[in-house]
Each structure stands twice: as C-alpha cells, then as structure tokens.
Design a protein around this motif. Structure first.
Motif, PDB file in Angstrom:
ATOM      1  N   LEU A   1      15.310 130.930 115.765  1.00 16.80           N
ATOM      2  CA  LEU A   1      15.670 129.451 116.169  1.00 16.80           C
ATOM      3  C   LEU A   1      17.165 129.402 116.520  1.00 16.80           C
ATOM      4  CD1 LEU A   1      13.080 127.443 114.215  1.00 16.80           C
ATOM      5  CD2 LEU A   1      13.273 127.768 116.644  1.00 16.80           C
ATOM      6  N   VAL A   2      17.983 129.433 117.744  1.00 19.67           N
ATOM      7  CA  VAL A   2      19.324 129.626 117.761  1.00 19.67           C
ATOM      8  C   VAL A   2      19.873 128.177 117.707  1.00 19.67           C
ATOM      9  CG1 VAL A   2      19.022 131.536 119.385  1.00 19.67           C
ATOM     10  CG2 VAL A   2      18.826 129.381 120.458  1.00 19.67           C
ATOM     11  N   PHE A   3      21.283 127.989 117.675  1.00 18.36           N
ATOM     12  CA  PHE A   3      21.779 126.933 117.315  1.00 18.36           C
ATOM     13  C   PHE A   3      21.591 125.599 118.412  1.00 18.36           C
ATOM     14  CE2 PHE A   3      25.101 127.836 120.230  1.00 18.36           C
ATOM     15  CZ  PHE A   3      25.812 126.648 120.301  1.00 18.36           C
ATOM     16  N   SER A   4      21.628 126.175 119.666  1.00 17.46           N
ATOM     17  CA  SER A   4      21.203 125.277 120.651  1.00 17.46           C
ATOM     18  C   SER A   4      19.881 124.589 120.607  1.00 17.46           C
ATOM     19  CB  SER A   4      21.659 126.031 122.170  1.00 17.46           C
ATOM     20  OG  SER A   4      20.647 126.993 122.310  1.00 17.46           O
ATOM     21  N   GLU A   5      19.063 125.128 120.076  1.00 18.89           N
ATOM     22  CA  GLU A   5      17.726 124.453 119.982  1.00 18.89           C
ATOM     23  C   GLU A   5      17.726 123.365 119.032  1.00 18.89           C
ATOM     24  OE1 GLU A   5      14.245 127.519 120.829  1.00 18.89           O
ATOM     25  OE2 GLU A   5      15.571 128.396 119.323  1.00 18.89           O
ATOM     26  N   PHE A   6      18.654 123.343 117.976  1.00 17.89           N
ATOM     27  CA  PHE A   6      18.974 122.240 117.040  1.00 17.89           C
ATOM     28  C   PHE A   6      19.850 121.294 117.497  1.00 17.89           C
ATOM     29  CE2 PHE A   6      17.320 125.805 114.449  1.00 17.89           C
ATOM     30  CZ  PHE A   6      16.067 125.181 114.006  1.00 17.89           C
ATOM     31  N   ILE A   7      20.779 121.761 118.468  1.00 23.18           N
ATOM     32  CA  ILE A   7      21.843 120.790 118.975  1.00 23.18           C
ATOM     33  C   ILE A   7      21.946 120.499 120.193  1.00 23.18           C
ATOM     34  CG2 ILE A   7      24.381 120.669 118.913  1.00 23.18           C
ATOM     35  CD1 ILE A   7      24.660 122.838 116.556  1.00 23.18           C
ATOM     36  N   ILE A   8      21.748 121.360 121.095  1.00 20.26           N
ATOM     37  CA  ILE A   8      21.754 121.012 122.735  1.00 20.26           C
ATOM     38  C   ILE A   8      20.505 120.396 123.160  1.00 20.26           C
ATOM     39  CG2 ILE A   8      22.127 122.073 124.991  1.00 20.26           C
ATOM     40  CD1 ILE A   8      24.640 122.347 123.396  1.00 20.26           C
TER      41      ILE A   8
ATOM     42  N   ILE B   1       8.487 121.738 104.772  1.00 16.87           N
ATOM     43  CA  ILE B   1       9.644 121.614 104.226  1.00 16.87           C
ATOM     44  C   ILE B   1      10.819 121.859 105.160  1.00 16.87           C
ATOM     45  CG2 ILE B   1      11.148 122.535 102.398  1.00 16.87           C
ATOM     46  CD1 ILE B   1       9.197 120.940 100.907  1.00 16.87           C
ATOM     47  N   CYS B   2      10.699 122.816 105.946  1.00 16.74           N
ATOM     48  CA  CYS B   2      11.462 123.121 107.352  1.00 16.74           C
ATOM     49  C   CYS B   2      11.886 122.101 108.037  1.00 16.74           C
ATOM     50  CB  CYS B   2      10.874 124.227 108.213  1.00 16.74           C
ATOM     51  SG  CYS B   2      10.901 125.839 107.463  1.00 16.74           S
ATOM     52  N   LEU B   3      10.912 121.087 108.483  1.00 17.87           N
ATOM     53  CA  LEU B   3      11.152 120.240 109.118  1.00 17.87           C
ATOM     54  C   LEU B   3      11.688 118.816 108.505  1.00 17.87           C
ATOM     55  CD1 LEU B   3       7.671 120.157 110.969  1.00 17.87           C
ATOM     56  CD2 LEU B   3       9.899 120.376 112.165  1.00 17.87           C
ATOM     57  N   ILE B   4      11.648 118.827 107.083  1.00 21.01           N
ATOM     58  CA  ILE B   4      12.549 117.893 106.467  1.00 21.01           C
ATOM     59  C   ILE B   4      13.938 118.288 106.281  1.00 21.01           C
ATOM     60  CG2 ILE B   4      12.916 117.163 103.792  1.00 21.01           C
ATOM     61  CD1 ILE B   4       9.970 117.213 103.449  1.00 21.01           C
ATOM     62  N   ILE B   5      14.087 119.773 106.248  1.00 22.15           N
ATOM     63  CA  ILE B   5      15.499 120.261 106.302  1.00 22.15           C
ATOM     64  C   ILE B   5      16.221 119.837 107.815  1.00 22.15           C
ATOM     65  CG2 ILE B   5      16.692 122.397 106.388  1.00 22.15           C
ATOM     66  CD1 ILE B   5      14.755 123.465 103.917  1.00 22.15           C
ATOM     67  N   VAL B   6      15.400 120.156 108.637  1.00 23.28           N
ATOM     68  CA  VAL B   6      15.891 120.052 110.196  1.00 23.28           C
ATOM     69  C   VAL B   6      16.247 118.503 110.509  1.00 23.28           C
ATOM     70  CG1 VAL B   6      13.990 120.157 111.378  1.00 23.28           C
ATOM     71  CG2 VAL B   6      15.832 121.060 112.150  1.00 23.28           C
ATOM     72  N   SER B   7      15.478 117.655 109.846  1.00 22.24           N
ATOM     73  CA  SER B   7      15.419 116.197 110.388  1.00 22.24           C
ATOM     74  C   SER B   7      16.782 115.570 110.523  1.00 22.24           C
ATOM     75  CB  SER B   7      14.420 115.351 109.579  1.00 22.24           C
ATOM     76  OG  SER B   7      14.755 115.445 108.359  1.00 22.24           O
ATOM     77  N   PRO B   8      17.599 115.833 109.530  1.00 22.34           N
ATOM     78  CA  PRO B   8      18.939 114.866 109.621  1.00 22.34           C
ATOM     79  C   PRO B   8      19.558 115.530 110.914  1.00 22.34           C
ATOM     80  CG  PRO B   8      18.612 115.977 107.343  1.00 22.34           C
ATOM     81  CD  PRO B   8      17.630 116.305 107.954  1.00 22.34           C
TER      82      PRO B   8
ATOM     83  N   PRO C   1      22.402 126.785 113.623  1.00 22.40           N
ATOM     84  CA  PRO C   1      23.606 127.216 113.029  1.00 22.40           C
ATOM     85  C   PRO C   1      23.776 127.760 111.704  1.00 22.40           C
ATOM     86  CG  PRO C   1      23.724 124.828 113.466  1.00 22.40           C
ATOM     87  CD  PRO C   1      22.404 125.347 114.093  1.00 22.40           C
ATOM     88  N   THR C   2      24.311 128.601 111.233  1.00 25.07           N
ATOM     89  CA  THR C   2      24.263 129.192 109.759  1.00 25.07           C
ATOM     90  C   THR C   2      25.016 128.172 108.854  1.00 25.07           C
ATOM     91  OG1 THR C   2      25.860 130.630 110.312  1.00 25.07           O
ATOM     92  CG2 THR C   2      23.650 131.452 110.127  1.00 25.07           C
ATOM     93  N   TRP C   3      25.896 127.512 109.349  1.00 23.48           N
ATOM     94  CA  TRP C   3      26.800 126.578 108.703  1.00 23.48           C
ATOM     95  C   TRP C   3      25.919 125.688 108.087  1.00 23.48           C
ATOM     96  CZ3 TRP C   3      26.261 121.622 110.632  1.00 23.48           C
ATOM     97  CH2 TRP C   3      26.143 121.660 111.880  1.00 23.48           C
ATOM     98  N   TYR C   4      25.035 125.151 108.492  1.00 29.16           N
ATOM     99  CA  TYR C   4      23.931 124.205 108.453  1.00 29.16           C
ATOM    100  C   TYR C   4      22.883 124.809 107.333  1.00 29.16           C
ATOM    101  CZ  TYR C   4      20.512 120.392 107.873  1.00 29.16           C
ATOM    102  OH  TYR C   4      19.790 119.278 107.336  1.00 29.16           O
ATOM    103  N   TYR C   5      22.031 125.889 107.894  1.00 32.51           N
ATOM    104  CA  TYR C   5      21.033 126.513 107.298  1.00 32.51           C
ATOM    105  C   TYR C   5      21.266 127.152 106.000  1.00 32.51           C
ATOM    106  CZ  TYR C   5      18.335 124.139 110.847  1.00 32.51           C
ATOM    107  OH  TYR C   5      17.904 123.140 111.788  1.00 32.51           O
ATOM    108  N   ASP C   6      22.409 127.938 106.031  1.00 35.37           N
ATOM    109  CA  ASP C   6      22.773 128.708 105.060  1.00 35.37           C
ATOM    110  C   ASP C   6      22.766 127.891 103.860  1.00 35.37           C
ATOM    111  OD1 ASP C   6      22.896 131.353 104.085  1.00 35.37           O
ATOM    112  OD2 ASP C   6      25.036 131.414 104.050  1.00 35.37           O
ATOM    113  N   LEU C   7      23.358 126.580 103.842  1.00 31.35           N
ATOM    114  CA  LEU C   7      23.581 125.733 102.749  1.00 31.35           C
ATOM    115  C   LEU C   7      22.313 125.577 101.884  1.00 31.35           C
ATOM    116  CD1 LEU C   7      25.710 122.746 104.072  1.00 31.35           C
ATOM    117  CD2 LEU C   7      26.330 124.452 102.633  1.00 31.35           C
ATOM    118  N   TRP C   8      21.144 125.553 102.865  1.00 30.33           N
ATOM    119  CA  TRP C   8      20.025 125.163 102.349  1.00 30.33           C
ATOM    120  C   TRP C   8      19.372 126.581 101.751  1.00 30.33           C
ATOM    121  CZ3 TRP C   8      17.382 120.662 101.892  1.00 30.33           C
ATOM    122  CH2 TRP C   8      17.948 119.572 102.703  1.00 30.33           C
ATOM    123  N   ALA C   9      19.553 127.678 102.576  1.00 30.50           N
ATOM    124  CA  ALA C   9      18.904 128.907 102.167  1.00 30.50           C
ATOM    125  C   ALA C   9      19.680 129.492 100.862  1.00 30.50           C
ATOM    126  CB  ALA C   9      19.440 129.942 103.036  1.00 30.50           C
ATOM    127  N   GLU C  10      20.802 129.010 100.500  1.00 32.32           N
ATOM    128  CA  GLU C  10      21.685 129.256  99.325  1.00 32.32           C
ATOM    129  C   GLU C  10      21.157 128.536  98.236  1.00 32.32           C
ATOM    130  OE1 GLU C  10      26.090 130.779 100.678  1.00 32.32           O
ATOM    131  OE2 GLU C  10      25.922 129.692  98.803  1.00 32.32           O
TER     132      GLU C  10
END
Lengths: 302, 137
Positions: free
Chosen positions: A38-45, A92-99, A273-282
């Motif tokens: 899932l690339v960054f533009s799917e979550f942003i653009i 849980i993924c959807l909770i993470i992505v919702s903001p 984008p990893t700047w967002y999802y890697d916070l969660w992954a870590e």
C-alpha cells in the motif's frame, strides 16, 4: 435537477465507490505481483481526491465548516468500512490508518470548497490531474523499507539460568497492558521448539492461535539465539503490510549475577508512508519484545 | 502544541500540502473540543465576504486567507489565530490599545496576531480585519 439531498448523498457515494475501485484495480489487477503493497499516495492522494470530489457535489449546498468537517469524517469512515469488507483489511490496521484518512479527506474537502468557489476549470483540472499523476507514478514505483527494533532488559539471574526460557517458554498468563493488545491485536503467548540446536524448528504462538514458524539459524548456548521466520500467519492485520524476517535474543553476562537480555527483530514494511506506519510498527514490535522478555525475566528470577 | 509545531518544526511547511493537512488536524481538533468556534469563523468569513472586492482562499501555511483583490488582508488559522499585516505605526497603536498581540513568529515585522478564544473576541477580529481592509481601499 438534483435536490440538495441527492447532492449530499452523491457526495458520499461517488467518491467512495471511485476510490475503493481505484485501490482494488491497482492492487488486484495492475499490481498483483506487489503482494498488496500500500503506497503512500493511497493514504494521502486518494483521500484528498475523495474530499475534492465530495466538495464538487456539495459546492452549491453552502455547508457550514462544522458540517463539512463532519461529512468529511463520515466519508472517511465509509471508506474505512468499505476497505474492511471489500479489501479485506484488518480492524487494527483500519484503526491505525483512520487519523490519516480523516485528516486528508477533510483537507481535500476544504481544497475543493475553495477550488469550486472560484470556478477556474483549467486550474482545477490541472490540480486534480497532478494529484492523479503522483498517484500513478507512486503506484508503479519500487517501494522497499526495512527496519530493526532492539530492546533490552536486565534480569537478576545468570545466562545459564535464563537460556532455556529464551529458547522456549510456557504460556504467558499476565494480562496485556499495551492498548493495542487490549483492543484485540494478537499478543505473543507461548514458544515451542523441536530441538535445542541449529536448524531446529521454533513456533511463536499468538493469543488468537496464529503461529509464526521459525528456524533457528544461530545457537550459541547462553549467548545468542537467532531465528529466521519461515512462515507467518495469513492474518489480515499483518498480511501484505509487514514481513517479519528475523528475530534474535542476545544474553550479556554483567558479571554481578545479572544478565542483559537484548531482543532484536528485523522486518520489512509494506505500507507507506513509513514516517507514519513505522511509528506503529516499532511500537508494536517493541511491545511484543517487552511482553516476551518480561515473561522470560519472571520465569528466570523465580 | 501549535506553538511547538510552528517554532520547532517550521521546516515541515516546505513539504507540499503539509500546512493544509496540519490545519485540517486543527479543524478536527476544534470540532471535537470547541465546535462553536467553527460557527464564529464562518460568521467572520461571511462578514469579510460582504465587503466589496473581497475573496477568500486557502492560506499557504494553512487556514483561511482573506483577500482584497490580489492582496492579502489577513489569515485565520483553524485554531482561531488571526494574523494581519499593518504598518509598524498602526501595529504599535494596536498593541498599546490591547487590541492585538505581537505576531507569533515575526515579532519585529508589521504583522500582528490575535487569538479568537471567545465569542466576544469576534468583534475585535472584525475590527482588526476592517481596519486592514480600509487601509487597502
């Protein structure tokens, strides 16, 4: 002639159908070999485009700011629900992505509100085309991200007493204190091994019964246990989002009857984008480490 | 939080759309905590748009920008922070009268800031924008 109610409804319906269709076509038809990255533009653009498109349907309704934000949040919520049913995403993924989704759909709606007020068609088409071009380029580009998370704790026991608990351990009965585990994300429960040597199979069993199959690749007694993950469960929360490649426990004798236990995990992230999802992954990886390591500490200090 | 982002993470505004997205987060925050503010901001927007030759657009650093022709009258961030550019003499008068504060970033410029925190602040916000508008026409 469409009534205001029709326009309101279309502002929800069309953007959601269009965006979910674009993601589905991109994921299942155009890029099936990507394994569902899932690339960054799917979550942003795409959410921004969704907001702009909704604003086009609502442009004559003179919605108050309050209503426009609520409608945008509702639109984002519908997209999340549709992703659950049609794209097979985990809760849980959807909770993470919702903001992210709520913020980007709202941004799109306010961009759209200003765009359509001015009625500069060429500029509007250029802007939307630019966003679509970014989406296409991003979708067909290579995406690769790896990370390692490391944690350590001090155990009041010598390495030889700790070692057997590192290799395998019985059920963790302690209640979860990490909020995502409490919310339903599976947490580590038990580890079993087929042998105490290199090449032996190891299983890490999670609270929902899912199992990570592992193979021991380094077995230095009382010092280093490294294992590769050879098979991870087909759980929608992780499948296509993160690949756990390797785990490791290092024991360092402190010479005073205590041992520093280090837990390392290597993973590939497949959501951007990893700047967002890697916070969660870590955060999730860290809490998996700590739950296991605190259990090892408890068993070893008994 | 706003102060921290604006002062310490100011470089992020160079990322395309970042400021607009951050402003949307402020909007959602206001919606969830003090939704009445959004009505005041709408009222302010309607008031400005009732003046001849005015228009609104998105401000490049997030928020609503009020324009007279091609010139900016001022802009309102979605947390209620209103920024307006005056000449330094007018700015000094406004500071002395307590109607405005020094700008939250450009302290030595002609820019002033004013926080809309209560409904009563709306009258002063309109006054400040009207003053800037009258200086332009």
């Amino acid at each position: 002639m469409k009534t205001p109610a029709d326009k309101e409804f279309l502002g929800f319906l069309i953007p959601n159908v269009l965006i979910i269709s674009i993601i589905a076509i991109n994921r299942f038809l155009l890029q099936p070999e990507s394994g569902g990255i899932l690339v960054f533009s799917e979550f942003i653009i795409l959410p921004i485009l969704m907001g702009i498109l909704a604003a086009w349907f609502w442009k004559d309704l003179k919605l108050s700011s309050k209503k426009l934000i609520w409608y945008s949040i509702l639109n984002g919520f519908f997209a999340i629900v549709l992703s659950f049913f049609f794209l097979g995403e985990g809760t849980i993924c959807l909770i993470i992505v919702s903001p992210l989704i709520f913020a980007f759909v709202t941004t799109g709606a306010f961009i759209g509100k200003e765009m359509f007020k001015k009625n500069k068609q060429t500029l509007n088409i250029s802007f939307v085309s630019l966003l679509l071009a970014i989406f296409i380029v991003d979708s067909i580009s290579d995406h690769h991200y790896e990370n390692m998370v490391s944690d350590e704790i001090i155990i009041k026991a010598t390495p030889d007493k700790i070692w057997k608990n590192v290799v395998a351990f019985d059920k963790i009965n302690k209640p979860n204190d990490y909020w995502l585990f409490k919310a339903g994300m599976p947490s580590p429960m038990q580890t079993t091994v087929t042998g105490y040597k290199i090449g032996a199979g190891r299983k890490c069993i999670f609270s929902n019964g899912y199992t990570f199959d592992e193979k021991i690749v380094t077995y230095e007694e009382n010092k280093n246990l490294t294992f590769d993950i050879v098979n991870q469960p087909k759980d929608p929360e992780i499948m296509g989002h993160i690949d756990i490649d390797r785990g490791q426990f290092l024991l360092q004798d402190n010479g005073d009857g205590t041992t520093t236990l280090v837990g390392n995990s290597w993973y590939k992230l497949q959501v951007f984008p990893t700047w967002y999802y890697d916070l969660w992954a870590e955060s999730i990886t860290r809490n998996v480490h700590l739950r296991v390591m605190e259990h090892i500490k408890l068993l070893s200090e008994e | 939080m706003f102060r921290f982002i604006v002062h310490r993470l100011n470089f992020l505004k160079a990322i395309p759309l970042f400021a607009l997205i951050y402003d949307s987060c402020l909007k959602i925050g206001v919606l969830l905590t003090t939704p009445e503010k959004l009505n005041w901001f709408d009222e302010l927007e309607s008031e400005i748009l009732s003046w001849e030759g005015t228009s609104i657009s998105l401000h490049k650093f997030g928020g609503t920008q009020f324009n007279y022709g091609q010139k900016e009258i001022g802009h309102l961030h979605s947390n209620g922070l209103l920024d307006i550019l005056f000449n330094k003499q007018v700015k000094q008068e406004l500071l002395v009268s307590g109607r405005a504060e020094v700008h939250h970033i450009f302290k030595k410029s002609g820019w002033i800031s004013f926080y809309i925190s209560t409904e009563n602040d709306l009258a002063n916000a309109k006054f400040l924008l009207k003053k800037a508008y009258q200086n332009m026409i």
